[in-house]
Design a protein around this motif. Structure first.
Motif, PDB file in Angstrom:
ATOM      1  N   ASP A 434      20.024  49.067  63.310  1.00 41.13           N
ATOM      2  CA  ASP A 434      19.587  48.948  61.848  1.00 41.13           C
ATOM      3  C   ASP A 434      19.732  47.367  61.655  1.00 41.13           C
ATOM      4  N   VAL A 435      20.875  46.885  62.123  1.00 38.94           N
ATOM      5  CA  VAL A 435      21.054  45.346  61.810  1.00 38.94           C
ATOM      6  C   VAL A 435      19.951  44.365  62.474  1.00 38.94           C
ATOM      7  N   LEU A 436      19.564  44.774  63.685  1.00 37.46           N
ATOM      8  CA  LEU A 436      18.467  44.373  64.376  1.00 37.46           C
ATOM      9  C   LEU A 436      17.354  44.313  63.403  1.00 37.46           C
ATOM     10  N   ARG A 437      16.989  45.296  62.978  1.00 41.09           N
ATOM     11  CA  ARG A 437      15.792  45.751  62.308  1.00 41.09           C
ATOM     12  C   ARG A 437      15.801  44.722  61.012  1.00 41.09           C
ATOM     13  N   ALA A 438      16.693  44.697  60.335  1.00 35.67           N
ATOM     14  CA  ALA A 438      16.894  43.919  59.083  1.00 35.67           C
ATOM     15  C   ALA A 438      16.676  42.393  59.615  1.00 35.67           C
ATOM     16  N   LEU A 439      17.119  42.012  60.692  1.00 36.95           N
ATOM     17  CA  LEU A 439      16.979  40.481  61.038  1.00 36.95           C
ATOM     18  C   LEU A 439      15.452  40.317  61.386  1.00 36.95           C
ATOM     19  N   GLN A 440      14.861  41.509  62.035  1.00 36.53           N
ATOM     20  CA  GLN A 440      13.280  41.179  62.452  1.00 36.53           C
ATOM     21  C   GLN A 440      12.521  41.145  61.087  1.00 36.53           C
ATOM     22  N   ARG A 441      12.812  42.020  60.179  1.00 36.01           N
ATOM     23  CA  ARG A 441      11.934  42.347  59.130  1.00 36.01           C
ATOM     24  C   ARG A 441      12.050  41.629  57.729  1.00 36.01           C
ATOM     25  N   GLU A 442      13.491  41.344  57.559  1.00 28.85           N
ATOM     26  CA  GLU A 442      13.909  40.931  56.355  1.00 28.85           C
ATOM     27  C   GLU A 442      14.718  39.411  56.409  1.00 28.85           C
ATOM     28  N   PRO A 443      13.934  38.422  56.466  1.00 24.40           N
ATOM     29  CA  PRO A 443      14.483  37.228  56.479  1.00 24.40           C
ATOM     30  C   PRO A 443      15.540  36.723  55.401  1.00 24.40           C
ATOM     31  N   MET A 444      15.231  37.118  54.161  1.00 21.90           N
ATOM     32  CA  MET A 444      16.169  37.166  53.117  1.00 21.90           C
ATOM     33  C   MET A 444      17.413  37.592  53.444  1.00 21.90           C
ATOM     34  N   ALA A 445      17.525  38.663  54.338  1.00 20.24           N
ATOM     35  CA  ALA A 445      18.835  39.224  54.360  1.00 20.24           C
ATOM     36  C   ALA A 445      19.787  38.287  55.143  1.00 20.24           C
ATOM     37  N   LEU A 446      19.208  37.717  56.224  1.00 17.45           N
ATOM     38  CA  LEU A 446      20.057  36.765  57.081  1.00 17.45           C
ATOM     39  C   LEU A 446      20.555  35.631  56.194  1.00 17.45           C
ATOM     40  N   ASN A 447      19.431  35.158  55.417  1.00 21.97           N
ATOM     41  CA  ASN A 447      19.951  34.063  54.627  1.00 21.97           C
ATOM     42  C   ASN A 447      21.010  34.332  53.700  1.00 21.97           C
ATOM     43  N   ALA A 448      21.002  35.305  53.036  1.00 17.77           N
ATOM     44  CA  ALA A 448      22.001  35.786  52.146  1.00 17.77           C
ATOM     45  C   ALA A 448      23.126  36.004  52.859  1.00 17.77           C
ATOM     46  N   PHE A 449      23.194  36.513  54.104  1.00 20.61           N
ATOM     47  CA  PHE A 449      24.308  36.820  54.855  1.00 20.61           C
ATOM     48  C   PHE A 449      25.199  35.456  55.214  1.00 20.61           C
ATOM     49  N   LEU A 450      24.195  34.465  55.769  1.00 24.89           N
ATOM     50  CA  LEU A 450      24.731  33.220  56.150  1.00 24.89           C
ATOM     51  C   LEU A 450      25.216  32.261  54.891  1.00 24.89           C
ATOM     52  N   GLU A 451      24.632  32.544  53.861  1.00 21.23           N
ATOM     53  CA  GLU A 451      25.333  31.766  52.520  1.00 21.23           C
ATOM     54  C   GLU A 451      26.680  32.411  52.333  1.00 21.23           C
ATOM     55  N   GLU A 452      26.638  33.684  52.331  1.00 23.69           N
ATOM     56  CA  GLU A 452      28.056  34.226  52.076  1.00 23.69           C
ATOM     57  C   GLU A 452      29.134  33.736  52.945  1.00 23.69           C
ATOM     58  N   VAL A 453      28.948  33.780  54.485  1.00 22.41           N
ATOM     59  CA  VAL A 453      29.951  33.328  55.202  1.00 22.41           C
ATOM     60  C   VAL A 453      30.208  32.049  55.245  1.00 22.41           C
ATOM     61  N   GLY A 454      29.009  31.273  54.794  1.00 15.79           N
ATOM     62  CA  GLY A 454      29.159  29.732  54.577  1.00 15.79           C
ATOM     63  C   GLY A 454      29.935  29.057  53.428  1.00 15.79           C
ATOM     64  N   ARG A 455      30.425  30.127  52.798  1.00 12.65           N
ATOM     65  CA  ARG A 455      31.133  29.709  51.515  1.00 12.65           C
ATOM     66  C   ARG A 455      32.611  29.176  51.925  1.00 12.65           C
ATOM     67  N   ALA A 456      32.882  29.613  53.433  1.00 11.23           N
ATOM     68  CA  ALA A 456      34.139  29.101  53.515  1.00 11.23           C
ATOM     69  C   ALA A 456      34.132  28.027  54.841  1.00 11.23           C
ATOM     70  N   ARG A 457      32.887  27.728  54.942  1.00 10.06           N
ATOM     71  CA  ARG A 457      33.059  26.744  56.163  1.00 10.06           C
ATOM     72  C   ARG A 457      33.714  25.399  55.711  1.00 10.06           C
ATOM     73  N   GLY A 458      34.391  24.853  56.630  1.00  8.85           N
ATOM     74  CA  GLY A 458      35.232  23.698  56.597  1.00  8.85           C
ATOM     75  C   GLY A 458      36.581  23.924  56.372  1.00  8.85           C
ATOM     76  N   ALA A 459      36.996  25.165  55.988  1.00  8.08           N
ATOM     77  CA  ALA A 459      38.232  25.615  55.741  1.00  8.08           C
ATOM     78  C   ALA A 459      39.213  25.982  56.840  1.00  8.08           C
ATOM     79  N   ASP A 460      38.746  26.461  57.817  1.00  9.37           N
ATOM     80  CA  ASP A 460      39.398  26.781  58.944  1.00  9.37           C
ATOM     81  C   ASP A 460      38.351  26.358  60.345  1.00  9.37           C
ATOM     82  N   HIS A 461      38.925  25.682  61.316  1.00  7.53           N
ATOM     83  CA  HIS A 461      38.006  25.319  62.446  1.00  7.53           C
ATOM     84  C   HIS A 461      37.824  26.488  63.337  1.00  7.53           C
ATOM     85  N   ARG A 462      38.408  27.502  63.264  1.00  7.95           N
ATOM     86  CA  ARG A 462      38.194  28.486  64.122  1.00  7.95           C
ATOM     87  C   ARG A 462      37.039  29.436  63.651  1.00  7.95           C
ATOM     88  N   LEU A 463      37.176  29.765  62.377  1.00  7.21           N
ATOM     89  CA  LEU A 463      36.070  30.183  61.633  1.00  7.21           C
ATOM     90  C   LEU A 463      34.813  29.508  61.712  1.00  7.21           C
TER      91      LEU A 463
END
Length: 545
Positions: A434-463
């Protein structure tokens, strides 16, 4: 029998008589984070009251009784008439009734409803998990019914009612509160619902049909109505099947047998047969999956919340035991290796809770961005959190040693319950695909996911490194289906890491990134780097009575 040697020492007291909500720092902080300030006081009081009952001796007894006396099927009355009824122990009704009256089927009609309900579901499930099934299906039926305004107008007030009328078989019009079940899987298809063979014959142009066929899994068969999938002339379609018709006659709903399950024993799961069973169409013909998909998404969220609840209770029991039990010259909780195990378990539990509550908050927000985020985050979380539940409960049981292997501890029941949520509403492979299906068919979903995880970028080098590795996985399409589980695991861990880096105490975030994202972690629990602040992690997870 001589009792002079039977002096009981070095046995921990039972973990009862405490507030399950306020004792859970990860959960209380998540509620404070995701609810508007004006709702907090009321929500805290509501959840603390529920938590006090969940941690009581009485609720613990209800849980044991409901599982020691599982439901019993009565197919016929004494005269040979078919009745298809299921009898439950009174403890089941007390658990279910308390849940309904505390709003655990009502998230849709009040501000912050999903966060408040998810927190309540996480708290109350720790008393007993089996009755969460009808709670979840009743709650999740609302968005599916909203595809038909007339159906929603009649059923939604009853679904969201905080009045529990038991499983008394009466016409829905005569009841203030109702429960819903669902029936999708059939023995020849399982998760592949498009292989369903149950046939739906139209009665008229107003959406009435007669269904003929079977359902291999139908949970809570004493519910007032069910959403089911069947093959209409226009293709796979969603239908509402009431147990009792408007005139008081019972609908044709033949319960063939109750399933003898590994766990979830308090809840009745059944096989049912339809034989010209009256049903009302929900949505358009041929669009059954699309109609019911939001119900599936909501129940998948409950799988995440329910697994987080099981993990939290297992960890609370393990830490409580270790705080009182002495061995090898000291209290277990102070032993470095046991502390490492407990801290590792506590990390997994907190990460699951943080993720579950973030998903609930996205439902409350209901913006286009958050809906896109949920499209990826729900199946990824459902895959990973439910997968982690079984090893967490097994390791927590081991912390109690032989005491944990005994039914009286409650730990075996948690362990039997743990695999259920990874199977219900689509097993691991279904979620990954189902995740693969969403990645292939719904580009907005990946953008929203990346925006969410990106809110912590720079706070921890391992992340930051884990996000980079995840992006590399996403860019490599070679053999993507065979690698889907690994990709979804990475996505879930990155999302959990992002949430903990932003919101958890530094010791928690540091330990999570060092182990789950920094590759310095073994395959068993208790392999955290010894340089971490493990004592504070364990103390944070402790439920103080």
């Amino acid at each position: 029998m001589a009792t002079t040697t039977h002096t009981v020492t070095n046995q921990p007291p039972p973990l009862v008589g405490y507030d399950v909500f306020t004792a859970d720092h990860a959960l209380t902080e998540a509620v404070e984070r995701h609810l508007p300030l004006e709702l907090l006081d009321d929500a805290r009081q509501e959840l603390s009251s529920l938590g006090t009952t969940a941690g009581s001796v009485q609720a613990r007894e209800w849980g044991f009784l409901a599982n020691e006396h599982p439901p019993e099927l009565r197919t016929h009355d004494r005269y040979g008439h078919r009745i298809d009824e299921v009898d439950f122990h009174p403890a089941w009704h007390r658990l279910l009734g308390h849940a309904v009256t505390n709003g655990l089927t009502n998230a849709w009609g009040r501000p912050g409803g999903h966060v408040r309900r998810a927190a309540g579901f996480l708290v109350w499930t720790q008393a007993e998990a089996g009755h969460g099934c009808p709670l979840s299906m009743t709650h999740a039926a609302v968005p599916a019914l909203r595809t038909d305004p007339a159906l929603a107008a009649f059923w939604e007030p009853k679904l969201t009612s905080q009045i529990y009328e038991g499983e008394d078989l009466r016409p829905a019009a005569a009841k203030t509160g109702v429960l819903f079940g669902m029936g999708m899987t059939e023995k020849q298809g399982g998760s592949d619902v498009r292989a369903n063979t149950t046939a739906a014959a139209p009665l008229d142009a107003q959406g009435e049909y007669l269904l003929t066929g079977h359902k291999w899994f139908c949970s809570a068969p004493m519910s007032d109505a069910f959403l089911v999938l069947a093959q209409a002339p226009g293709g796979l379609t969603c239908f509402l099947v009431p147990r009792v018709l408007e005139d008081g006659e019972r609908n044709v709903f033949r319960i063939q047998r109750l399933k003898d399950k590994l766990g979830n024993r308090s809840n009745a799961s059944s096989e049912v047969e339809f034989d010209r069973t009256w049903a009302r169409r929900v949505g358009e013909e041929g669009r059954g999956v699309r109609t019911i998909i939001e119900m599936v998404a909501a129940t998948r969220l409950d799988c995440v919340v329910g697994s987080a609840a099981l993990m939290r209770q297992a960890v609370a029991q393990a830490v409580h035991h270790a705080a009182y039990r002495s061995a090898f010259g000291g209290v277990l909780i102070e032993k470095p290796l046991m502390r490492n195990v407990l801290a590792d378990l506590a990390l997994e539990s907190e990460a699951a809770t943080a993720l579950a509550m973030r998903l609930a908050a996205a439902y409350d927000n209901d913006s286009e961005q958050e809906r896109a985020f949920l499209r990826l985050a729900v199946p990824a979380a459902k895959y990973w959190v439910t997968k982690r539940c079984t090893p967490v409960t097994a390791e927590a049981l081991e912390c109690l040693g032989g005491n944990g292997y005994v039914e009286e501890s409650g730990m075996p029941r948690l362990l039997r319950e743990a695999p259920l949520n990874s199977i219900w509403e689509g097993s691991g492979n279904v979620q990954a695909l189902d995740v693969l299906r969403a990645l292939q068919r719904e580009p907005m979903a990946l953008n929203a996911f990346l925006e969410e995880v990106g809110r912590a970028r720079g706070a921890d080098h391992r992340l930051d490194g884990a996000i980079k590795d995840m992006l590399a996985e996403l860019a490599d399409l070679d053999g993507i289906e065979a690698r889907a589980r690994r990709l979804v695991e990475r996505m879930a861990l990155v999302l959990q890491g992002s949430l903990l880096v932003r919101y958890a105490p530094p010791a928690v975030a540091d330990a999570f990134c060092a182990s789950r994202l920094g590759a310095d972690w073994g395959t068993a629990f208790g392999t955290l780097p010894h340089t971490l602040d493990l004592a504070s992690l364990v103390e944070r997870a402790r439920a103080v009575v």
